[in-house]
Scaffold this motif. Structure first.
Motif, PDB file in Angstrom:
ATOM      1  N   GLU A   1      -2.969 -32.863  24.955  1.00  0.00           N
ATOM      2  CA  GLU A   1      -3.372 -33.872  25.939  1.00  0.00           C
ATOM      3  C   GLU A   1      -4.080 -33.202  27.104  1.00  0.00           C
ATOM      4  O   GLU A   1      -3.708 -32.111  27.525  1.00  0.00           O
ATOM      5  CB  GLU A   1      -2.146 -34.622  26.486  1.00  0.00           C
ATOM      6  CG  GLU A   1      -1.574 -35.645  25.561  1.00  0.00           C
ATOM      7  CD  GLU A   1      -0.426 -36.389  26.213  1.00  0.00           C
ATOM      8  OE1 GLU A   1      -0.660 -37.070  27.232  1.00  0.00           O
ATOM      9  OE2 GLU A   1       0.699 -36.294  25.710  1.00  0.00           O
ATOM     10  N   LYS A   2      -5.063 -33.878  27.625  1.00  0.00           N
ATOM     11  CA  LYS A   2      -5.790 -33.401  28.799  1.00  0.00           C
ATOM     12  C   LYS A   2      -5.259 -34.145  30.025  1.00  0.00           C
ATOM     13  O   LYS A   2      -5.232 -35.371  30.054  1.00  0.00           O
ATOM     14  CB  LYS A   2      -7.291 -33.672  28.656  1.00  0.00           C
ATOM     15  CG  LYS A   2      -7.910 -33.033  27.434  1.00  0.00           C
ATOM     16  CD  LYS A   2      -8.099 -31.552  27.634  1.00  0.00           C
ATOM     17  CE  LYS A   2      -8.899 -30.969  26.497  1.00  0.00           C
ATOM     18  NZ  LYS A   2      -8.249 -29.895  25.825  1.00  0.00           N
ATOM     19  N   TRP A   3      -4.840 -33.386  31.044  1.00  0.00           N
ATOM     20  CA  TRP A   3      -4.301 -33.984  32.255  1.00  0.00           C
ATOM     21  C   TRP A   3      -5.185 -33.642  33.439  1.00  0.00           C
ATOM     22  O   TRP A   3      -5.644 -32.521  33.584  1.00  0.00           O
ATOM     23  CB  TRP A   3      -2.863 -33.501  32.499  1.00  0.00           C
ATOM     24  CG  TRP A   3      -1.909 -34.269  31.654  1.00  0.00           C
ATOM     25  CD1 TRP A   3      -1.569 -34.005  30.361  1.00  0.00           C
ATOM     26  CD2 TRP A   3      -1.242 -35.468  32.003  1.00  0.00           C
ATOM     27  NE1 TRP A   3      -0.714 -34.970  29.905  1.00  0.00           N
ATOM     28  CE2 TRP A   3      -0.489 -35.876  30.892  1.00  0.00           C
ATOM     29  CE3 TRP A   3      -1.207 -36.240  33.150  1.00  0.00           C
ATOM     30  CZ2 TRP A   3       0.286 -37.021  30.902  1.00  0.00           C
ATOM     31  CZ3 TRP A   3      -0.424 -37.377  33.165  1.00  0.00           C
ATOM     32  CH2 TRP A   3       0.304 -37.757  32.048  1.00  0.00           C
ATOM     33  N   SER A   4      -5.378 -34.640  34.299  1.00  0.00           N
ATOM     34  CA  SER A   4      -6.147 -34.455  35.531  1.00  0.00           C
ATOM     35  C   SER A   4      -5.240 -34.785  36.716  1.00  0.00           C
ATOM     36  O   SER A   4      -4.159 -35.359  36.545  1.00  0.00           O
ATOM     37  CB  SER A   4      -7.355 -35.395  35.539  1.00  0.00           C
ATOM     38  OG  SER A   4      -6.920 -36.744  35.583  1.00  0.00           O
ATOM     39  N   LEU A   5      -5.684 -34.426  37.908  1.00  0.00           N
ATOM     40  CA  LEU A   5      -4.915 -34.781  39.105  1.00  0.00           C
ATOM     41  C   LEU A   5      -4.779 -36.292  39.224  1.00  0.00           C
ATOM     42  O   LEU A   5      -3.743 -36.806  39.652  1.00  0.00           O
ATOM     43  CB  LEU A   5      -5.589 -34.205  40.354  1.00  0.00           C
ATOM     44  CG  LEU A   5      -5.538 -32.684  40.478  1.00  0.00           C
ATOM     45  CD1 LEU A   5      -6.303 -32.230  41.719  1.00  0.00           C
ATOM     46  CD2 LEU A   5      -4.109 -32.187  40.514  1.00  0.00           C
ATOM     47  N   ARG A   6      -5.815 -37.024  38.820  1.00  0.00           N
ATOM     48  CA  ARG A   6      -5.776 -38.485  38.880  1.00  0.00           C
ATOM     49  C   ARG A   6      -4.665 -39.042  37.976  1.00  0.00           C
ATOM     50  O   ARG A   6      -3.926 -39.929  38.372  1.00  0.00           O
ATOM     51  CB  ARG A   6      -7.119 -39.074  38.474  1.00  0.00           C
ATOM     52  CG  ARG A   6      -7.159 -40.604  38.539  1.00  0.00           C
ATOM     53  CD  ARG A   6      -8.499 -41.136  38.088  1.00  0.00           C
ATOM     54  NE  ARG A   6      -9.564 -40.479  38.839  1.00  0.00           N
ATOM     55  CZ  ARG A   6     -10.279 -41.051  39.786  1.00  0.00           C
ATOM     56  NH1 ARG A   6     -10.078 -42.299  40.102  1.00  0.00           N
ATOM     57  NH2 ARG A   6     -11.212 -40.391  40.420  1.00  0.00           N
ATOM     58  N   LYS A   7      -4.541 -38.500  36.757  1.00  0.00           N
ATOM     59  CA  LYS A   7      -3.501 -38.972  35.835  1.00  0.00           C
ATOM     60  C   LYS A   7      -2.104 -38.649  36.361  1.00  0.00           C
ATOM     61  O   LYS A   7      -1.197 -39.468  36.273  1.00  0.00           O
ATOM     62  CB  LYS A   7      -3.707 -38.375  34.437  1.00  0.00           C
ATOM     63  CG  LYS A   7      -4.874 -39.012  33.692  1.00  0.00           C
ATOM     64  CD  LYS A   7      -5.146 -38.343  32.370  1.00  0.00           C
ATOM     65  CE  LYS A   7      -4.071 -38.650  31.349  1.00  0.00           C
ATOM     66  NZ  LYS A   7      -4.407 -38.099  30.012  1.00  0.00           N
TER      67      LYS A   7
END
Length: 182
Positions: free
Chosen positions: A108-114
């Motif tokens: 999974e790709k995680w960003s600060l927004r998520k």
């Protein structure tokens, strides 16, 4: 031919499938069930709950999240650590705190927004099902009161599951926390 029985984990995931498959991602739910099983049977957590709705406004969470009580304190804030050293208190002597656990897969790709979406949907400290039904908060029957606010703000354990079913846990804070003293 001999029939092969499913593993305990496979049986647990099958038994915990959501009844409303239209509103829940079955794969995300299975991932959460796998982390739940790992916490319960490999790490001796108690009072585990699987959450699909925000405790703040009852809206659906971005993905299922687990909460529970670890057998010992997972994180000690640096300010608490200093106080403990001054008072000669051992880490094993402080009560465990309920924690949020965010199940993820390694790919999974995680960003600060998520991460922000997840933190915005959570309270600082998870409540038990007993508290949600109007009961008085206690540290899961051991008679120690917990506060609903803790130093360092919101945090969760990021449970990352690999392709070989290995689960690795990382502490993630909502914001910046000063480093621990070693």
């Amino acid at each position: 031919m001999t029939k092969i029985e499913p593993s305990a984990l496979t049986s647990f995931i099958e038994a915990s499938k959501p009844t409303d498959a239209l509103n829940v991602d079955v794969h995300q739910h299975a991932l959460a069930a796998q982390v739940f099983h790992n916490l319960q049977h490999q790490h001796d957590w108690s009072s585990l709950q699987l959450h699909t709705q925000s405790p703040i406004d009852n809206r659906p969470l971005p993905k299922p999240i687990v909460s529970g009580l670890p057998p010992h304190r997972i994180y000690v804030h640096p300010d608490e650590q200093i106080e403990m050293l001054k008072q000669k208190v051992q880490e094993k002597d402080i009560p465990a705190e309920r924690e949020w656990v965010l199940p993820t897969h390694l790919r999974e790709k995680w960003s600060l927004r998520k991460f922000a979406e997840v933190f915005d949907a959570l309270t600082e400290v998870p409540k038990t099902a007993f508290e949600d039904s109007g009961g008085k908060q206690q540290a899961d029957g051991i008679g120690l009161e917990q506060t609903m606010s803790r130093r360092g703000g919101k945090r969760l354990l990021l449970a990352t599951v690999g392709d070989d079913s290995t689960v690795v846990y990382y502490i993630v804070h909502d914001g910046i926390v000063k480093p621990r003293q070693n």
